[in-house]
Motif scaffolding. Structure first.
Motif, PDB file in Angstrom:
ATOM      1  N   ILE A  45       0.847  -1.209   0.000  1.00 18.90           N
ATOM      2  CA  ILE A  45       0.000   0.000   0.000  1.00 18.90           C
ATOM      3  C   ILE A  45       0.880   1.255   0.000  1.00 18.90           C
ATOM      4  CG2 ILE A  45      -1.680   1.356   1.323  1.00 18.90           C
ATOM      5  CD1 ILE A  45      -2.898  -1.273   2.305  1.00 18.90           C
ATOM      6  N   ALA A  46       1.949   1.240   0.825  1.00 17.00           N
ATOM      7  CA  ALA A  46       2.853   2.394   0.890  1.00 17.00           C
ATOM      8  C   ALA A  46       3.561   2.621  -0.444  1.00 17.00           C
ATOM      9  CB  ALA A  46       3.872   2.195   2.012  1.00 17.00           C
ATOM     10  N   SER A  47       3.908   1.543  -1.133  1.00 22.69           N
ATOM     11  CA  SER A  47       4.573   1.666  -2.441  1.00 22.69           C
ATOM     12  C   SER A  47       3.621   2.273  -3.475  1.00 22.69           C
ATOM     13  CB  SER A  47       5.066   0.296  -2.916  1.00 22.69           C
ATOM     14  OG  SER A  47       6.032  -0.222  -2.017  1.00 22.69           O
ATOM     15  N   LEU A  48       2.358   1.836  -3.411  1.00 17.84           N
ATOM     16  CA  LEU A  48       1.338   2.398  -4.297  1.00 17.84           C
ATOM     17  C   LEU A  48       1.196   3.903  -4.030  1.00 17.84           C
ATOM     18  CD1 LEU A  48      -0.701   1.029  -6.321  1.00 17.84           C
ATOM     19  CD2 LEU A  48      -2.359   1.019  -4.475  1.00 17.84           C
ATOM     20  N   LEU A  49       1.140   4.254  -2.758  1.00 14.63           N
ATOM     21  CA  LEU A  49       0.959   5.653  -2.349  1.00 14.63           C
ATOM     22  C   LEU A  49       2.143   6.526  -2.754  1.00 14.63           C
ATOM     23  CD1 LEU A  49      -0.697   7.764  -0.721  1.00 14.63           C
ATOM     24  CD2 LEU A  49       0.538   7.010   1.321  1.00 14.63           C
ATOM     25  N   ILE A  50       3.374   6.020  -2.593  1.00 14.64           N
ATOM     26  CA  ILE A  50       4.552   6.842  -2.895  1.00 14.64           C
ATOM     27  C   ILE A  50       4.656   7.083  -4.403  1.00 14.64           C
ATOM     28  CG2 ILE A  50       6.456   5.159  -3.215  1.00 14.64           C
ATOM     29  CD1 ILE A  50       8.069   6.849  -1.201  1.00 14.64           C
ATOM     30  N   GLY A  51       4.276   6.088  -5.206  1.00 14.60           N
ATOM     31  CA  GLY A  51       4.287   6.269  -6.661  1.00 14.60           C
ATOM     32  C   GLY A  51       3.236   7.288  -7.084  1.00 14.60           C
ATOM     33  N   PHE A  52       2.036   7.138  -6.524  1.00 16.16           N
ATOM     34  CA  PHE A  52       0.918   8.041  -6.821  1.00 16.16           C
ATOM     35  C   PHE A  52       1.265   9.481  -6.451  1.00 16.16           C
ATOM     36  CE2 PHE A  52      -3.043  10.070  -5.279  1.00 16.16           C
ATOM     37  CZ  PHE A  52      -3.796  10.019  -6.454  1.00 16.16           C
ATOM     38  N   SER A  53       1.759   9.670  -5.232  1.00 12.15           N
ATOM     39  CA  SER A  53       2.051  11.020  -4.733  1.00 12.15           C
ATOM     40  C   SER A  53       3.195  11.671  -5.509  1.00 12.15           C
ATOM     41  CB  SER A  53       2.397  10.940  -3.244  1.00 12.15           C
ATOM     42  OG  SER A  53       2.760  12.204  -2.762  1.00 12.15           O
ATOM     43  N   THR A  54       4.205  10.867  -5.868  1.00 11.15           N
ATOM     44  CA  THR A  54       5.347  11.402  -6.615  1.00 11.15           C
ATOM     45  C   THR A  54       4.917  11.874  -8.006  1.00 11.15           C
ATOM     46  OG1 THR A  54       6.882   9.991  -5.408  1.00 11.15           O
ATOM     47  CG2 THR A  54       7.649  10.850  -7.506  1.00 11.15           C
ATOM     48  N   ALA A  55       4.062  11.081  -8.666  1.00 11.60           N
ATOM     49  CA  ALA A  55       3.593  11.465 -10.005  1.00 11.60           C
ATOM     50  C   ALA A  55       2.764  12.741  -9.937  1.00 11.60           C
ATOM     51  CB  ALA A  55       2.775  10.330 -10.612  1.00 11.60           C
ATOM     52  N   ARG A  56       1.951  12.877  -8.905  1.00  9.55           N
ATOM     53  CA  ARG A  56       1.132  14.085  -8.766  1.00  9.55           C
ATOM     54  C   ARG A  56       1.995  15.308  -8.475  1.00  9.55           C
ATOM     55  NH1 ARG A  56      -4.336  14.005  -8.125  1.00  9.55           N
ATOM     56  NH2 ARG A  56      -4.379  15.406  -6.342  1.00  9.55           N
ATOM     57  N   HIS A  57       3.043  15.113  -7.675  1.00  6.25           N
ATOM     58  CA  HIS A  57       3.952  16.222  -7.391  1.00  6.25           C
ATOM     59  C   HIS A  57       4.723  16.616  -8.650  1.00  6.25           C
ATOM     60  CE1 HIS A  57       7.685  18.068  -5.570  1.00  6.25           C
ATOM     61  NE2 HIS A  57       6.720  18.819  -5.074  1.00  6.25           N
ATOM     62  N   ASN A  58       5.119  15.610  -9.450  1.00  6.53           N
ATOM     63  CA  ASN A  58       5.810  15.887 -10.715  1.00  6.53           C
ATOM     64  C   ASN A  58       4.945  16.721 -11.652  1.00  6.53           C
ATOM     65  OD1 ASN A  58       8.023  14.439  -9.872  1.00  6.53           O
ATOM     66  ND2 ASN A  58       7.544  12.595 -11.055  1.00  6.53           N
ATOM     67  N   ARG A  59       3.619  16.486 -11.589  1.00  7.90           N
ATOM     68  CA  ARG A  59       2.690  17.247 -12.436  1.00  7.90           C
ATOM     69  C   ARG A  59       2.308  18.581 -11.807  1.00  7.90           C
ATOM     70  NH1 ARG A  59      -2.374  15.555 -13.758  1.00  7.90           N
ATOM     71  NH2 ARG A  59      -2.630  14.163 -11.977  1.00  7.90           N
ATOM     72  N   LYS A  60       2.897  18.865 -10.624  1.00  8.48           N
ATOM     73  CA  LYS A  60       2.639  20.101  -9.887  1.00  8.48           C
ATOM     74  C   LYS A  60       1.186  20.233  -9.437  1.00  8.48           C
ATOM     75  CE  LYS A  60       6.544  22.731 -11.676  1.00  8.48           C
ATOM     76  NZ  LYS A  60       7.276  21.520 -12.011  1.00  8.48           N
ATOM     77  N   VAL A  61       0.528  19.079  -9.225  1.00  4.80           N
ATOM     78  CA  VAL A  61      -0.825  19.078  -8.668  1.00  4.80           C
ATOM     79  C   VAL A  61      -0.747  19.362  -7.173  1.00  4.80           C
ATOM     80  CG1 VAL A  61      -2.906  17.685  -8.286  1.00  4.80           C
ATOM     81  CG2 VAL A  61      -1.594  17.416 -10.395  1.00  4.80           C
ATOM     82  N   THR A  62       0.316  18.841  -6.535  1.00  9.67           N
ATOM     83  CA  THR A  62       0.490  19.038  -5.092  1.00  9.67           C
ATOM     84  C   THR A  62       1.738  19.878  -4.832  1.00  9.67           C
ATOM     85  OG1 THR A  62       1.647  16.919  -5.055  1.00  9.67           O
ATOM     86  CG2 THR A  62      -0.652  16.907  -4.370  1.00  9.67           C
ATOM     87  N   ASN A  63       1.736  20.605  -3.724  1.00  7.30           N
ATOM     88  CA  ASN A  63       2.906  21.442  -3.404  1.00  7.30           C
ATOM     89  C   ASN A  63       3.951  20.635  -2.618  1.00  7.30           C
ATOM     90  OD1 ASN A  63       2.143  21.383  -0.674  1.00  7.30           O
ATOM     91  ND2 ASN A  63       0.928  23.258  -0.872  1.00  7.30           N
ATOM     92  N   ASP A  64       5.105  21.266  -2.361  1.00  9.50           N
ATOM     93  CA  ASP A  64       6.235  20.577  -1.724  1.00  9.50           C
ATOM     94  C   ASP A  64       5.898  20.072  -0.324  1.00  9.50           C
ATOM     95  OD1 ASP A  64       7.624  21.153  -3.989  1.00  9.50           O
ATOM     96  OD2 ASP A  64       8.876  22.723  -3.115  1.00  9.50           O
ATOM     97  N   GLY A  65       5.156  20.863   0.429  1.00 16.71           N
ATOM     98  CA  GLY A  65       4.821  20.483   1.800  1.00 16.71           C
ATOM     99  C   GLY A  65       3.945  19.245   1.844  1.00 16.71           C
ATOM    100  N   TRP A  66       2.918  19.241   1.013  1.00 12.58           N
ATOM    101  CA  TRP A  66       2.011  18.085   0.931  1.00 12.58           C
ATOM    102  C   TRP A  66       2.773  16.831   0.512  1.00 12.58           C
ATOM    103  CZ3 TRP A  66      -2.708  16.945   2.570  1.00 12.58           C
ATOM    104  CH2 TRP A  66      -3.365  15.841   2.015  1.00 12.58           C
ATOM    105  N   HIS A  67       3.638  17.011  -0.500  1.00  8.55           N
ATOM    106  CA  HIS A  67       4.440  15.901  -1.013  1.00  8.55           C
ATOM    107  C   HIS A  67       5.346  15.330   0.072  1.00  8.55           C
ATOM    108  CE1 HIS A  67       7.931  14.319  -3.473  1.00  8.55           C
ATOM    109  NE2 HIS A  67       6.928  13.580  -3.843  1.00  8.55           N
ATOM    110  N   LEU A  68       5.979  16.206   0.850  1.00  8.99           N
ATOM    111  CA  LEU A  68       6.877  15.780   1.933  1.00  8.99           C
ATOM    112  C   LEU A  68       6.104  14.991   2.985  1.00  8.99           C
ATOM    113  CD1 LEU A  68       9.810  16.061   3.109  1.00  8.99           C
ATOM    114  CD2 LEU A  68       8.959  18.035   4.380  1.00  8.99           C
ATOM    115  N   MET A  69       4.918  15.489   3.346  1.00  8.98           N
ATOM    116  CA  MET A  69       4.130  14.826   4.383  1.00  8.98           C
ATOM    117  C   MET A  69       3.657  13.440   3.913  1.00  8.98           C
ATOM    118  SD  MET A  69       0.767  16.058   6.507  1.00  8.98           S
ATOM    119  CE  MET A  69      -0.401  15.620   5.235  1.00  8.98           C
ATOM    120  N   VAL A  70       3.217  13.361   2.654  1.00  9.19           N
ATOM    121  CA  VAL A  70       2.660  12.091   2.167  1.00  9.19           C
ATOM    122  C   VAL A  70       3.753  11.061   1.849  1.00  9.19           C
ATOM    123  CG1 VAL A  70       1.270  10.974   0.368  1.00  9.19           C
ATOM    124  CG2 VAL A  70       0.557  13.172   1.318  1.00  9.19           C
TER     125      VAL A  70
END
Lengths: 134, 131
Positions: A45-70
């Motif tokens: 589950i954590a691997s799924l989440l880290i891939g998902f969150s990283t791709a969203r951060h790469n697309r600039k959907v999420t900011n640095d703080g959110w990305h760091l927390m997730v």
């Protein structure tokens, strides 16, 4: 981002992830022959989440703080490498059957974890359907 | 398991995660190669410590409600679980593979597991020697 705020984000995310892992350990049973299904589920589950969150951060959907927390916080706290290796070592020492279960556990964890990151990145990389209100 | 145990796991997980982030930054400032050295060092050191402390705390892996429950929740499930990471290791490997370093990615995963396993065994052996 201020350093103290970054530390707070990692702490809160890590605490949340670790508590989620503890709850998984309570509710997901260990399979026969001691196969640690609970840790496997947490790690996948954590691997799924880290891939998902990283791709969203790469697309600039999420900011640095959110990305760091997730990613560093929640996914890092939810997944564990130490329990993974320790459980494997205990199984290995137990018996011949244990050693086979250990080998299967390592192989399944590595393959499923890797595939989960790739799937997470694919899902996180998709553009959202435009909402009818925008 | 009580509410206090959940709090201990959360506290430990938060502290372990901050330590992981901090060490990752320190290593990242000094080492600029492709190999994910920070996560590797974190996971191997965490494996050594869990092997050592599990024997020391006399943790029965099948019965987590026995002796050493508080230390188990705070240190093993909390601090060490938060400190080490499986997901970052897999993300690092996927990034290496995407950047035309597929062989290094495979080497990194296999080396992490082999070294982590040896570290856990060595930690347990070290604790056994002291008894």
């Amino acid at each position: 981002m201020k350093l103290s705020f970054a530390i707070l984000l990692v702490f809160v995310g890590g605490a949340t992830g670790a508590i989620a892992r503890e709850l998984l350990m309570l509710f997901v049973p260990t399979l026969s022959h001691g196969f640690p299904l609970d840790i496997l589920v947490a790690n996948v589950i954590a691997s799924l989440l880290i891939g998902f969150s990283t791709a969203r951060h790469n697309r600039k959907v999420t900011n640095d703080g959110w990305h760091l927390m997730v990613t560093t916080g929640i996914a890092g706290g939810l997944s564990t490498f130490s329990s993974f290796t320790y459980a494997t070592s205990v199984l290995m020492k137990a018996s011949m059957t244990g050693a086979l279960v250990a080998a299967a556990y390592v192989l399944i964890s590595l393959v499923m974890g890797y595939v989960a990151v790739i799937i997470g990145m694919k899902i996180g990389g998709m553009r959202e359907e435009r909402s009818p209100h925008s | 398991m009580s509410a206090a145990d959940v709090m201990l796991v959360g506290l430990g997980g938060g502290l372990g995660s901050v330590l992981r982030w901090w060490i990752g930054r320190l290593v990242g400032e000094r080492y600029k190669g492709h190999f994910p050295l920070g996560t590797f060092l974190i996971n191997i050191s965490g494996s050594l410590v869990i092997g050592y402390l599990s024997v020391l705390f006399n943790v029965d892996w099948d019965n987590r409600h026995g002796h050493g429950m508080v230390l188990n929740a705070l240190v093993i499930t909390g601090v060490l679980g938060g400190y080490t990471t499986f997901s970052s290791m897999q993300l690092d490997a996927a990034r290496l593979a995407a950047g035309q370093h597929a062989r290094l990615a495979a080497f990194y995963l296999l080396l992490s597991v082999a070294a982590g396993l040896l570290a856990a065994l060595a930690g347990a052996a070290l604790a056994g020697v002291q008894d």
